[in-house]
Design a protein around this motif. Structure first.
Motif, PDB file in Angstrom:
ATOM      1  N   GLN A  12      13.099  -1.803   2.989  1.00  0.00           N
ATOM      2  CA  GLN A  12      13.938  -2.316   3.077  1.00  0.00           C
ATOM      3  C   GLN A  12      14.978   0.066   4.226  1.00  0.00           C
ATOM      4  O   GLN A  12      15.480  -1.000   5.067  1.00  0.00           O
ATOM      5  CB  GLN A  12      14.990  -2.625   2.350  1.00  0.00           C
ATOM      6  CG  GLN A  12      17.083  -2.497   2.933  1.00  0.00           C
ATOM      7  CD  GLN A  12      17.510  -3.432   1.788  1.00  0.00           C
ATOM      8  OE1 GLN A  12      16.858  -4.032   1.001  1.00  0.00           O
ATOM      9  NE2 GLN A  12      18.640  -3.389   2.002  1.00  0.00           N
ATOM     10  N   GLY A  34      23.447  -3.249   3.926  1.00  0.00           N
ATOM     11  CA  GLY A  34      22.626  -3.944   2.756  1.00  0.00           C
ATOM     12  C   GLY A  34      23.142  -3.837   1.307  1.00  0.00           C
ATOM     13  O   GLY A  34      23.848  -2.971   0.585  1.00  0.00           O
ATOM     14  N   TRP A 109       9.654  -4.578   6.607  1.00  0.00           N
ATOM     15  CA  TRP A 109      10.083  -4.305   8.130  1.00  0.00           C
ATOM     16  C   TRP A 109      10.350  -4.760   9.160  1.00  0.00           C
ATOM     17  O   TRP A 109      10.854  -5.269   9.968  1.00  0.00           O
ATOM     18  CB  TRP A 109      10.492  -2.622   7.752  1.00  0.00           C
ATOM     19  CG  TRP A 109       9.567  -1.654   8.221  1.00  0.00           C
ATOM     20  CD1 TRP A 109       8.669  -1.711   7.346  1.00  0.00           C
ATOM     21  CD2 TRP A 109       9.572  -1.463   9.233  1.00  0.00           C
ATOM     22  NE1 TRP A 109       7.490  -0.573   7.899  1.00  0.00           N
ATOM     23  CE2 TRP A 109       8.100  -0.109   9.577  1.00  0.00           C
ATOM     24  CE3 TRP A 109      10.689  -1.840  10.532  1.00  0.00           C
ATOM     25  CZ2 TRP A 109       8.468   0.469  10.898  1.00  0.00           C
ATOM     26  CZ3 TRP A 109      10.075  -0.466  11.654  1.00  0.00           C
ATOM     27  CH2 TRP A 109       8.810   0.431  11.806  1.00  0.00           C
TER      28      TRP A 109
END
Length: 122
Positions: A12, A34, A109
């Motif tokens: 992330q 997020g 990712w």
């Protein structure tokens, strides 16, 4: 044998590095944010956060940008190897889809970047 693939948190972080480095070229990325669900905190702080609206199952990444029939994109980030989607996450994903969101589970990712690029048409 221990899973040697990078942690979900690392994946992330790499995704958001990409977001930050591309948000001038792709302005919609300025809206990406997020969830803090994956952060490990003490039980007392977790209880306080739940009291303030933290919900289990919420996807890790939110891109509140309308595209076509979709009112936004939500991404559940997982490690490239390992990591499962919980029953609570699956339930929340279905609720989001029923409200017009595109929801994807991404392993790593780079996969998340590919999904965002596809969603935004870039």
């Amino acid at each position: 044998m221990k899973n040697q693939t990078p942690l979900e948190s690392w994946e992330q972080e790499q995704f958001f590095r990409w977001v930050i480095s591309n948000q001038i070229r792709i302005p919609e990325l300025q809206l990406a944010n997020g969830s803090m669900n994956g952060i490990r905190v003490s039980p007392s702080l977790r209880a306080r956060l739940k009291g303030q609206g933290l919900r289990p199952g919420v996807p890790d990444i939110d891109l509140p940008v309308r595209r076509g029939e979709c009112c936004g994109l939500r991404i559940e980030m997982k490690r490239k190897a390992g990591g499962t989607v919980s029953a609570e996450q699956k339930r929340f994903h279905e609720l989001l889809r029923s409200q017009g969101y595109r929801v994807e589970v991404c392993r790593g990712w780079r996969e998340a970047v590919a999904v965002v690029r596809d969603y935004l048409g870039v």
